[in-house]
Scaffold this motif. Sequence first.
Motif, short mmCIF file in Angstrom:
data_model
loop_
_atom_site.label_atom_id
_atom_site.label_comp_id
_atom_site.label_asym_id
_atom_site.label_seq_id
_atom_site.Cartn_x
_atom_site.Cartn_y
_atom_site.Cartn_z
N THR A 145 -41.03 -32.13 63.50
CA THR A 145 -41.86 -31.89 64.68
C THR A 145 -41.08 -32.22 65.96
N THR A 146 -40.37 -33.34 65.92
CA THR A 146 -39.59 -33.76 67.08
C THR A 146 -38.59 -32.70 67.49
N LEU A 147 -37.84 -32.17 66.52
CA LEU A 147 -36.81 -31.16 66.82
C LEU A 147 -37.44 -29.84 67.25
N THR A 148 -38.57 -29.49 66.65
CA THR A 148 -39.24 -28.24 67.02
C THR A 148 -39.72 -28.29 68.47
N VAL A 149 -40.37 -29.40 68.84
CA VAL A 149 -40.84 -29.55 70.22
C VAL A 149 -39.65 -29.54 71.18
N ALA A 150 -38.56 -30.20 70.79
CA ALA A 150 -37.37 -30.24 71.64
C ALA A 150 -36.82 -28.84 71.86
N ALA A 151 -36.75 -28.04 70.78
CA ALA A 151 -36.23 -26.67 70.91
C ALA A 151 -37.13 -25.82 71.81
N VAL A 152 -38.45 -25.98 71.64
CA VAL A 152 -39.39 -25.21 72.47
C VAL A 152 -39.22 -25.59 73.95
N LEU A 153 -39.05 -26.87 74.23
CA LEU A 153 -38.89 -27.32 75.61
C LEU A 153 -37.59 -26.78 76.23
N ILE A 154 -36.51 -26.79 75.46
CA ILE A 154 -35.23 -26.29 75.97
C ILE A 154 -35.30 -24.80 76.25
N LEU A 155 -35.77 -24.04 75.26
CA LEU A 155 -35.86 -22.59 75.43
C LEU A 155 -36.90 -22.22 76.49
N GLY A 156 -38.00 -22.93 76.50
CA GLY A 156 -39.04 -22.66 77.50
C GLY A 156 -38.58 -22.93 78.90
N THR A 348 -28.38 -23.45 78.97
CA THR A 348 -29.36 -23.35 77.89
C THR A 348 -28.68 -23.26 76.53
N LEU A 349 -27.63 -22.45 76.45
CA LEU A 349 -26.88 -22.32 75.21
C LEU A 349 -26.25 -23.65 74.81
N GLY A 350 -25.65 -24.34 75.80
CA GLY A 350 -25.04 -25.63 75.51
C GLY A 350 -26.06 -26.65 75.03
N ALA A 351 -27.23 -26.67 75.66
CA ALA A 351 -28.28 -27.60 75.25
C ALA A 351 -28.77 -27.27 73.84
N GLY A 352 -28.92 -25.96 73.55
CA GLY A 352 -29.36 -25.55 72.23
C GLY A 352 -28.36 -25.94 71.15
N LEU A 353 -27.08 -25.73 71.43
CA LEU A 353 -26.04 -26.11 70.47
C LEU A 353 -26.00 -27.62 70.26
N SER A 354 -26.17 -28.37 71.34
CA SER A 354 -26.19 -29.83 71.23
C SER A 354 -27.35 -30.29 70.35
N LEU A 355 -28.52 -29.66 70.53
CA LEU A 355 -29.68 -30.00 69.71
C LEU A 355 -29.43 -29.62 68.26
N LEU A 356 -28.81 -28.47 68.03
CA LEU A 356 -28.51 -28.04 66.67
C LEU A 356 -27.59 -29.03 65.96
N VAL A 357 -26.55 -29.46 66.66
CA VAL A 357 -25.63 -30.44 66.08
C VAL A 357 -26.36 -31.74 65.79
N THR A 358 -27.22 -32.15 66.71
CA THR A 358 -28.00 -33.37 66.50
C THR A 358 -28.87 -33.27 65.25
N GLY A 359 -29.52 -32.11 65.07
CA GLY A 359 -30.37 -31.93 63.91
C GLY A 359 -29.58 -31.86 62.61
N VAL A 360 -28.48 -31.11 62.59
CA VAL A 360 -27.68 -30.94 61.38
C VAL A 360 -27.05 -32.26 60.94
N LEU A 361 -26.52 -33.01 61.91
CA LEU A 361 -25.85 -34.27 61.58
C LEU A 361 -26.81 -35.45 61.52
N ASP A 362 -28.10 -35.18 61.77
CA ASP A 362 -29.13 -36.21 61.73
C ASP A 362 -28.78 -37.38 62.67
N LEU A 363 -28.38 -37.01 63.89
CA LEU A 363 -28.03 -38.01 64.88
C LEU A 363 -29.29 -38.54 65.57
#
Length: 445
Positions: A145-156, A348-363
């Motif tokens: 839920t945390t990552l989903t809300v984060a992604a929506v906020l960044i893209l929104g 936006t792309l940079g923020a999205g990639l940063s979030l993706l790395v955070t989610g994949v690496l469980d940071l």
Amino acid sequence: MALSTRAATAAATSTPSTSDTTSATPGGHGRLTVAQGAALSVGAVLGTGVITLPALAAEVAGPASLVAWAALVLLSIPLAATFAALGARFPDTGGVSTYVRRAFGDRAAGAVGWCFYFAVPVGAPPASMMAGSYVADVVGGGRATTLTVAAVLILGTGAMNAAGLRLSGRVQLALATTLALLMVVTISVSLPRGDRAHLTPFAPEGWGAVGTAAAVLVWGFAGWEAVAPLSGEYRNPRRDVPRAAGIAVTVVGVLYLGLAATSVLVLGPATGTSKAPLSDLLAVAVGDGARVVTAVAAVMLTLGAMNAYFAGGSRLGAALARDGALPAVLAKGSAAGEVPRRSLGLLTLGAGLSLLVTGVLDLGLTPLMLLATGCFTLVYVMGTGAALRLLPRLSLGWWTAATAFVATLGLLVVTGVHTLWALGIVGASLVHQARRRAPGTSGAR
């Protein structure tokens, strides 16, 4: 994330290829009062990080994190005073960029712009995840839920700005005021339930952890540089800027220290593991129904902060590109009234990639926060270093700047390897500007 985009936006109005023609005049032409200026300064510093920072600092250093909070409040005094002195002496909307250019030249000013610009893509994910944690605290779902809300906020936020939608300055100030009121209410209703026994053991992770906690807390104190760009708006900058800065430092210090102490005294060891400390504090005092209120507030505050950063950051990037401090491809949309969609897209792309790395690496939140605060801290180092060259030597303002310079250098050191991001940004900026000016290159003038 503090609402300090005024500084980033101001940097865009005084870009590297523009000669500095600001006069050091004591008089202002604006109508800004001391009270209004203090309110704007408080709004620039108070940010969404406060909804999670007490827990992150306690996780790193335990109750000793209160020492880190106190240290950052004390550092705010010479830091705010330094920028107030610069603002009073050189009233200009360029802020830090203007001072660094005056002291060290165009390339250094360009590097300051890069630090602001590239702090956004690494700062947006932790800011949005903070709001996501509050939503997860209410609806469940944990990290997903945390990552989903984060992604929506960044893209929104990116989509809002691409469509030319912006929150007004009044809305931004209202959001900051809401945050301040929420902090006051939380402290007032929760502190009576505190227990001094929660202060022991005081430094379970050792005293070295206090420095790391302080580096994390820079996130919540970024924004004092916003004092300077407002200076020209005061009726009497020399008199009013220091007064407004003094009021702002006092208000911010009381609110931050009060909330940090309340968190440790009321939640105890649970402070460091809390994903939504404000919700937990209010739930202790008034019941679980408060969690919904704080979750809504967290999302709205985060949206406001991220909108400010994306709007100011994208315009800064386009202006820097227009004047050669960033690749020219990002310059489209730099004119007044235009939407800098290319610069915005990169953020936006940079923020999205940063979030993706955070989610994949469980940071957790801390690594990206330290990358962003490393950028903010380096800007402060350069700004206070400029003050040492611009303010009368050995004057009170000069000694204040020297104190802030040494303190921010110390913060840069305790940020550790995360400082390499900020230093790498500065290095890349200098290389780009050198290549642009090299004889035979298409960008040379």
